[in-house]
Design a protein around this motif. Structure first.
Motif, mmCIF file in Angstrom:
data_model
loop_
_atom_site.group_PDB
_atom_site.id
_atom_site.type_symbol
_atom_site.label_atom_id
_atom_site.label_comp_id
_atom_site.label_asym_id
_atom_site.label_seq_id
_atom_site.Cartn_x
_atom_site.Cartn_y
_atom_site.Cartn_z
ATOM 1 N N LEU A 15 0.825 -1.208 0.000
ATOM 2 C CA LEU A 15 0.000 0.000 0.000
ATOM 3 C C LEU A 15 0.864 1.265 0.000
ATOM 4 O O LEU A 15 0.569 2.240 -0.701
ATOM 5 N N VAL A 16 1.936 1.238 0.782
ATOM 6 C CA VAL A 16 2.863 2.366 0.824
ATOM 7 C C VAL A 16 3.485 2.562 -0.556
ATOM 8 O O VAL A 16 3.548 3.695 -1.071
ATOM 9 N N LEU A 17 3.923 1.475 -1.172
ATOM 10 C CA LEU A 17 4.551 1.561 -2.490
ATOM 11 C C LEU A 17 3.577 2.079 -3.542
ATOM 12 O O LEU A 17 3.964 2.865 -4.417
ATOM 13 N N VAL A 49 11.793 0.761 -20.859
ATOM 14 C CA VAL A 49 12.672 -0.395 -20.652
ATOM 15 C C VAL A 49 12.066 -1.338 -19.617
ATOM 16 O O VAL A 49 12.085 -2.553 -19.782
ATOM 17 N N SER A 50 11.521 -0.754 -18.567
ATOM 18 C CA SER A 50 10.935 -1.537 -17.472
ATOM 19 C C SER A 50 9.694 -0.803 -16.964
ATOM 20 O O SER A 50 9.826 0.178 -16.228
ATOM 21 N N GLY A 57 12.089 0.556 -8.106
ATOM 22 C CA GLY A 57 13.094 1.419 -7.497
ATOM 23 C C GLY A 57 12.693 1.836 -6.090
ATOM 24 O O GLY A 57 13.507 1.812 -5.167
ATOM 25 N N LEU A 58 11.432 2.209 -5.939
ATOM 26 C CA LEU A 58 10.938 2.581 -4.607
ATOM 27 C C LEU A 58 11.015 1.405 -3.643
ATOM 28 O O LEU A 58 11.363 1.583 -2.472
ATOM 29 N N ASN A 59 10.696 0.227 -4.131
ATOM 30 C CA ASN A 59 10.750 -0.965 -3.284
ATOM 31 C C ASN A 59 12.171 -1.211 -2.780
ATOM 32 O O ASN A 59 12.373 -1.573 -1.616
ATOM 33 N N THR A 102 20.940 8.697 0.226
ATOM 34 C CA THR A 102 20.516 7.309 0.032
ATOM 35 C C THR A 102 20.241 7.041 -1.444
ATOM 36 O O THR A 102 20.640 6.000 -1.977
ATOM 37 N N ALA A 103 19.571 7.980 -2.106
ATOM 38 C CA ALA A 103 19.293 7.812 -3.538
ATOM 39 C C ALA A 103 20.597 7.716 -4.327
ATOM 40 O O ALA A 103 20.708 6.897 -5.260
ATOM 41 N N ASP A 104 21.592 8.517 -3.961
ATOM 42 C CA ASP A 104 22.886 8.476 -4.639
ATOM 43 C C ASP A 104 23.530 7.092 -4.511
ATOM 44 O O ASP A 104 24.089 6.563 -5.478
ATOM 45 N N GLN A 105 23.458 6.517 -3.326
ATOM 46 C CA GLN A 105 24.028 5.184 -3.115
ATOM 47 C C GLN A 105 23.331 4.147 -3.987
ATOM 48 O O GLN A 105 23.978 3.284 -4.570
ATOM 49 N N HIS A 106 22.020 4.258 -4.090
ATOM 50 C CA HIS A 106 21.273 3.325 -4.933
ATOM 51 C C HIS A 106 21.519 3.597 -6.415
ATOM 52 O O HIS A 106 21.547 2.656 -7.212
#
Length: 146
Positions: A15-17, A49-50, A57-59, A102-106
């Motif tokens: 639900l959050v996603l 592409v996906s 990505g959010l997951n 965090t986004a940069d690391q991912h």
């Protein structure tokens, strides 16, 4: 005292996603100007592409994002505030910095070259978008914590 990690429980996580994916779609659609066109183009290319690029990505980032926000949630719970979004908005720059770190690391793990390139070129604009939408993000999470 609750912990944001409870949003990772399977029934709640989905639900959050869903809400976060809709939030990202809406936020991207609201972008304008040259950088807005670039952001929309990058998202469009990634979803070609996906198709589930945003939700996947959010997951992946959700556990780390919640970890970034946990100290704020703890402070929120011990405050008189009633809205986590408004509570976060007071420190929107610091919250955005933590989330973008965090986004940069991912982003370092993105395997689709055009998406990785787009992230790097649009990263600073993304940071300002995140900062401007911290309150909405907090409100979404708060909704699912109740």
């Amino acid at each position: 005292m609750s912990n944001l990690s409870q949003l990772l429980e399977p029934e709640t996580r989905s639900l959050v996603l869903k809400d976060l994916s809709q939030f990202v779609d809406k936020t991207v659609a609201e972008q304008s100007g040259i950088s807005g066109m670039a952001i929309k183009g990058a998202v469009s290319a990634a979803t070609k592409v996906s198709p589930d690029f945003i939700s996947r990505g959010l997951n992946k980032i959700l556990p780390d994002m919640l970890g970034d926000l946990e100290p704020y949630w703890s402070d929120f719970e011990s405050s008189d505030s009633q809205d986590f979004g408004a509570f976060l908005d007071k420190d929107s720059a610091a919250v955005a910095d933590a989330l973008m770190s965090t986004a940069d690391q991912h982003a370092e793990r993105i395997t689709i070259a055009p998406v990785a390139k787009a992230y790097k070129s649009l990263r600073n604009k993304g940071a300002s978008i995140v900062e401007g939408n911290v309150a909405d993000l907090g409100s979404i999470l708060h909704k699912h914590m109740n």
